[in-house]
Design an enzyme around this catalytic site. Structure first.
Site, PDB file in Angstrom:
ATOM      1  N   TYR A 272       0.656  -1.239   0.090  1.00 26.85           N
ATOM      2  CA  TYR A 272      -0.100  -0.083  -0.194  1.00 26.85           C
ATOM      3  C   TYR A 272       0.800   1.109   0.053  1.00 26.85           C
ATOM      4  O   TYR A 272       0.404   2.202  -0.139  1.00 26.85           O
ATOM      5  CB  TYR A 272      -0.852   0.107   1.328  1.00 26.85           C
ATOM      6  CG  TYR A 272      -1.965  -1.109   0.990  1.00 26.85           C
ATOM      7  CD1 TYR A 272      -2.072  -2.158   0.239  1.00 26.85           C
ATOM      8  CD2 TYR A 272      -2.589  -1.295   2.355  1.00 26.85           C
ATOM      9  CE1 TYR A 272      -2.899  -2.976   0.262  1.00 26.85           C
ATOM     10  CE2 TYR A 272      -3.526  -2.631   2.401  1.00 26.85           C
ATOM     11  CZ  TYR A 272      -3.634  -3.238   1.588  1.00 26.85           C
ATOM     12  OH  TYR A 272      -4.511  -4.514   1.779  1.00 26.85           O
TER      13      TYR A 272
ATOM     14  N   HIS B   9       1.001 -11.845   2.055  1.00 27.28           N
ATOM     15  CA  HIS B   9      -0.081 -11.280   1.428  1.00 27.28           C
ATOM     16  C   HIS B   9      -0.870 -12.066   0.398  1.00 27.28           C
ATOM     17  O   HIS B   9      -2.212 -11.897   0.339  1.00 27.28           O
ATOM     18  CB  HIS B   9       0.398  -9.910   0.765  1.00 27.28           C
ATOM     19  CG  HIS B   9      -0.588  -8.548   0.250  1.00 27.28           C
ATOM     20  ND1 HIS B   9      -0.477  -7.313   0.577  1.00 27.28           N
ATOM     21  CD2 HIS B   9      -1.984  -8.842   0.183  1.00 27.28           C
ATOM     22  CE1 HIS B   9      -1.533  -6.758   0.162  1.00 27.28           C
ATOM     23  NE2 HIS B   9      -2.530  -7.637  -0.027  1.00 27.28           N
TER      24      HIS B   9
END
Ligand SMILES: NC(=O)c1ccc[n+]([C@@H]2O[C@H](COP(=O)([O-])OP(=O)(O)OC[C@H]3O[C@@H](n4cnc5c(N)ncnc54)[C@H](OP(=O)(O)O)[C@@H]3O)[C@@H](O)[C@H]2O)c1
Length: 279
Positions: free
Chosen positions: A49, A107
């Site tokens: 992010y 992730h």
């Protein structure tokens, strides 16, 4: 108000977390302190992010003690090889301005950089070193969850997956319950699709809540499931947090679950996504 906790394999996770995907640093600085002031105690970020430094600063700026926040970050799948993994975690901690995270996730499942067993071993080593309180995975199928649990010395506490009314996740849900790990749901609003849904609008009108609140509530009324909610709009922070003062009936829960349809999965990056059983 104190947020209810989802317990799983020895961990206690606040049932709603504030997500920061697609949130540039300036927005993080503006909205995350607001979210914490409102009552969010679970913050979700990721190396992908590109905002961990802003998240760390926002937590400090909120005035709430670090120990009272459940902070999650995720290792990028192209950083799973042991030494890169370890170096990247140290960088994340530096950016987050903390010496530990509450939860560290892999992730996406991808095996090019390191086999799954090695990824899980590194996760465990980071936990044993005290850099991470709990470990987990994200976007894992039933088969991958079973393998991860089998390879892991420490308990895996969550599988963070896409979870909204249009996507059938009953197979992963049932297996997670069996294995004792929680699910953490993302994309609850199905990229905005829920707001125009007639079934959801009817339930929202009946309960005196908004569609966003109904959907977030539907996620957490699944036992063992926490929900993530992201908004960059300050006025929506309180709305999305206020989901603990009402309950959906069994009939409404079933009506929402019945909205599931094939082809509803939204998160499927070609390089990382596994093959899901029900897609
Ligand atoms: N593990 C993974 O692979 C993965 C993948 C995706 C997401 N996540 C995590 O899950 C979190 C949640 O997912 P998400 O960020 O995609 O989306 P989300 O929470 O489902 O929200 C999606 C969009 O809905 C809008 N929204 C929020 N509250 C609203 C409301 N009350 N009324 C109307 N619209 C509203 C927001 O727009 P505005 O911002 O303009 O208000 C937001 O952009 C992420 O931030 C991230 O932390 C993880």
């Amino acid at each position: 108000m104190t947020v209810p906790l989802v317990t799983a394999n020895g961990a206690a996770i606040p049932a709603i977390g504030f997500g920061t995907f697609r949130m540039p640093k300036v927005e993080v600085q503006k909205v995350v302190p607001e979210a914490i002031t409102t009552g969010f105690r679970h913050i979700d970020t990721a190396q992908f992010y590109d905002n961990e430094d802003a998240v760390g600063q926002a937590i400090i700026n909120s005035g709430v003690a670090r120990k009272d926040i459940f902070l999650t970050t995720k290792i990028r799948p192209d950083r799973f090889a042991n030494d890169v993994f370890v170096a990247s975690l140290h960088q994340s901690l530096k950016d987050l301005k903390t010496d530990y995270v509450d939860l560290l996730l892999l992730h996406w499942p991808v095996f090019s950089d390191a086999p799954l067993e090695a990824q899980i071993a590194t996760l465990n080593a980071m936990r044993a070193a005290g850099l991470v309180r709990h470990i987990g995975v994200s976007n894992y199928t039933v088969d991958l969850m079973r393998k991860a649990m089998a390879f892991s010395d420490a308990p895996i506490i969550t599988n963070q997956i896409e979870f909204h009314p249009y996507l059938k996740q009953d197979i992963v849900y049932a297996e997670a319950r069996k294995l004792g790990l929680s699910l953490t749901g993302y994309f609850a609003m199905a990229n905005g699709q829920v707001h125009e849904d007639e079934v959801l609008k009817t339930i929202a009108a009946k309960t005196g809540k908004t569609v966003a609140q109904v959907v977030l509530r539907w996620v957490i009324q699944h036992e063992g499931v926490a929900v993530l909610s992201k908004t960059a709009t300050v006025s929506r922070v309180r709305e999305n947090f206020d989901i603990f003062d009402f309950e959906l009936s069994a009939a409404d829960m079933a009506a929402i679950s019945a909205l599931a349809r094939t082809g509803a999965r939204m998160a499927k990056p070609e390089a990382y996504a596994p093959q899901w059983a029900n897609d």
